[in-house]
Design an enzyme around this catalytic site. Structure first.
Site, PDB file in Angstrom:
ATOM      1  N   ASP A 182     -12.239 -60.323  85.467  1.00 17.21           N
ATOM      2  CA  ASP A 182     -12.539 -61.946  85.502  1.00 17.21           C
ATOM      3  C   ASP A 182     -12.052 -62.481  83.902  1.00 17.21           C
ATOM      4  OD1 ASP A 182     -13.757 -64.466  85.374  1.00 17.21           O
ATOM      5  OD2 ASP A 182     -15.511 -63.828  84.604  1.00 17.21           O
ATOM      6  N   GLY A 194     -21.932 -73.235  87.475  1.00 13.81           N
ATOM      7  CA  GLY A 194     -21.143 -74.121  87.315  1.00 13.81           C
ATOM      8  C   GLY A 194     -20.612 -74.953  85.996  1.00 13.81           C
ATOM      9  N   HIS A 238     -15.020 -62.206  88.714  1.00  8.67           N
ATOM     10  CA  HIS A 238     -16.100 -63.187  88.329  1.00  8.67           C
ATOM     11  C   HIS A 238     -17.256 -62.816  89.153  1.00  8.67           C
ATOM     12  CE1 HIS A 238     -18.015 -66.296  85.982  1.00  8.67           C
ATOM     13  NE2 HIS A 238     -18.288 -66.869  86.979  1.00  8.67           N
ATOM     14  N   SER A 288     -22.526 -66.516  85.708  1.00  6.42           N
ATOM     15  CA  SER A 288     -21.385 -67.591  85.002  1.00  6.42           C
ATOM     16  C   SER A 288     -22.478 -68.376  84.347  1.00  6.42           C
ATOM     17  CB  SER A 288     -20.971 -68.186  86.389  1.00  6.42           C
ATOM     18  OG  SER A 288     -19.839 -69.256  85.737  1.00  6.42           O
ATOM     19  N   TYR A 289     -22.318 -69.616  84.610  1.00  8.00           N
ATOM     20  CA  TYR A 289     -23.316 -70.448  83.779  1.00  8.00           C
ATOM     21  C   TYR A 289     -24.628 -70.289  83.927  1.00  8.00           C
ATOM     22  CZ  TYR A 289     -24.473 -74.672  80.761  1.00  8.00           C
ATOM     23  OH  TYR A 289     -25.035 -75.417  80.012  1.00  8.00           O
TER      24      TYR A 289
END
Length: 462
Positions: free
Chosen positions: A386, A81, A438, A177-178
């Protein structure tokens, strides 16, 4: 084989293993999840306190391996996020055994669930995400990378007290991701604490990161280069960014030409699903017309430590389905998230956490070097459609490590088809997934399960 009839555990093994769970763990046993089909493995959900003084507790959902959990590793899965739920994404959109259906009414069995290969633990992290919470309001102003790593480490120790059968189990951390920041930061905490005699030893063996945010300058450059090379932006916009943006400088957002040109990239991406360039966006119907929901975009140029966030995925409406599912009284009660009367307001991402993130490391590449030197297995993979954390940015990051090449760039295969490309370095393996966005397992479930199995076994994909 009927996918709903997984090989049952030997009764003696099951009895012995169950007896090593604490009474507190058995109270977390999930027995009546709405829509769940019959399966032979067990799953548990609930809260683990990580700071009793401030009243911080983190919500988890744990799935035993489908067979012989006592012989298989434990894997912690984290989404990013920052501020997004691993239960909402990883567990019920990607790799868990129960995927939310297309209305949020029920769950369907996932034949490619990763608990075929391991015991999988999903954590909503940090507090403020999903069902995880703090009773101290000021905590929410302190949340950042270091805060998250410390709380997650505290969670692991407390969770292992509740499930002591896994104390001597090989442990891996995976996510996307994060979580590309979360995972090496957490791994460093575990690694350092393992070298302190007074600390409990966690058998951390490796980390696996999908489309990970890694190093700000390289990630930003890769984001722009990918947008240009995939015809999302014009030559003119790309030329302005190349001339006026220096992503190695924190003051680059003070340059109007740079900021305006990057805003143009965002404007173009806002019309499609940045997380999956070639799949449709979520179109919501009304009695008058249809419209593309373009409100799910988040960025903050006043605080340039954050890359832009735009929620989406293979079925970009899935976020709405999970919101419906996790706000149902019977679901919250079944998962021990609430009593089913006083309901929690569950959201898949908490925008306040994203907006108020207290600290972020500009690069975790130094942590890669430290963990490689410590002998940990590190695999990185990228879905190549992505646009949010594109393959170009990840390649720029890995190239900056200047690792010796062990095995040259080559295709890797699944079911006799090219699934992507792969290169092995000394201390790190990098792979792509052809045609995946992603959240790779949402796009390539069979391939990602095979890749995950290879990672756990320490052998390259075929």
């Amino acid at each position: 084989m009927n996918i709903y009839n997984v090989l049952p555990l030997c009764l003696c093994t099951l009895f012995t293993f169950a007896s090593s769970y604490s009474p507190e763990a058995m109270r977390d046993l999930v027995t009546d999840l709405p829509g769940q089909s019959h399966v032979s493995f067990r799953h548990f959900a609930g809260y683990v306190p990580v700071d009793k003084t401030n009243g911080r507790a983190m919500f988890y959902w744990f799935f035993e391996a489908m067979s012989y959990p006592n012989k298989k590793p434990l894997v912690l899965w984290l989404n990013g996020g920052p501020g997004c739920s691993s239960v909402g994404y990883g567990a019920t959109q990607e790799i868990g055994p129960f995927l939310v259906d297309n209305k949020g009414n029920s769950v369907t069995f996932n034949p490619y669930a990763w608990n075929h290969e391991a015991n999988i633990l999903f954590l909503e992290s940090p507090v403020g995400v999903g069902f995880s919470y703090s009773n101290t309001t000021s905590d929410y102003k302190k949340i950042g990378d270091d805060f998250t790593a410390r709380d997650t480490y505290a969670f692991i120790l407390k969770w292992l007290e509740r499930f002591p059968a896994y104390r001597d189990t090989d442990f891996y951390i995976a996510g996307e991701s994060y979580a590309g920041k979360y995972i090496p930061e957490l791994a460093e905490v575990v690694y350092d604490r393992n070298n302190v005699n007074s600390s409990p030893h966690i058998k951390l063996k490796g980390i696996m990161l999908g489309n990970p945010e890694t190093s700000e300058a390289e990630d930003w450059k890769g984001w722009v280069d990918y947008a240009w090379s995939h015809a999302v932006i014009s030559d003119e916009t790309y030329g302005v960014i190349s001339k006026f943006c220096n992503f190695n400088s924190s003051t680059t957002w003070d340059v109007k030409e740079c900021k305006d040109a990057v805003d143009e990239v965002l404007k173009q991406y806002n019309k499609i699903d940045q997380y999956s360039l070639y799949t449709p966006t979520c179109i919501k119907n009304s009695s008058v017309n249809s419209f593309v929901d373009s409100t799910r975009f988040k960025t903050n140029f006043a605080n340039s430590k954050m890359m832009p966030r735009l929620m989406g995925g293979y079925d970009s409406c899935l976020d709405d389905y999970t919101r419906v599912f996790y706000n149902r009284a019977d679901v919250q009660k079944a998962l021990h998230a609430s009593d089913g009367i006083q309901l929690k307001n569950w959201t898949i991402c908490n925008d306040d956490i994203f907006d108020n993130w207290a600290d972020t490391k500009p690069s975790v590449l130094p942590l890669y070097k430290k963990l490689i030197a410590g002998g940990l297995r590190i695999w990185v993979y990228s879905g190549d459609t992505d646009g949010r954390v594109p393959v170009l940015g990840t390649r720029y990051c890995i190239n900056k490590l200047q690792l010796p090449i062990k095995t040259a760039w080559r295709p890797w295969y699944h079911k006799k088809q090219v699934s992507g490309w792969l290169q092995e370095y000394e201390g790190l393996t990098f792979a792509t997934f052809k045609g995946a966005g992603h959240d790779v397992p949402s796009f390539k479930p069979s391939e990602s399960l095979a890749f995950f199995s290879a990672f756990l076994n320490g052998v390259p994909p075929p």
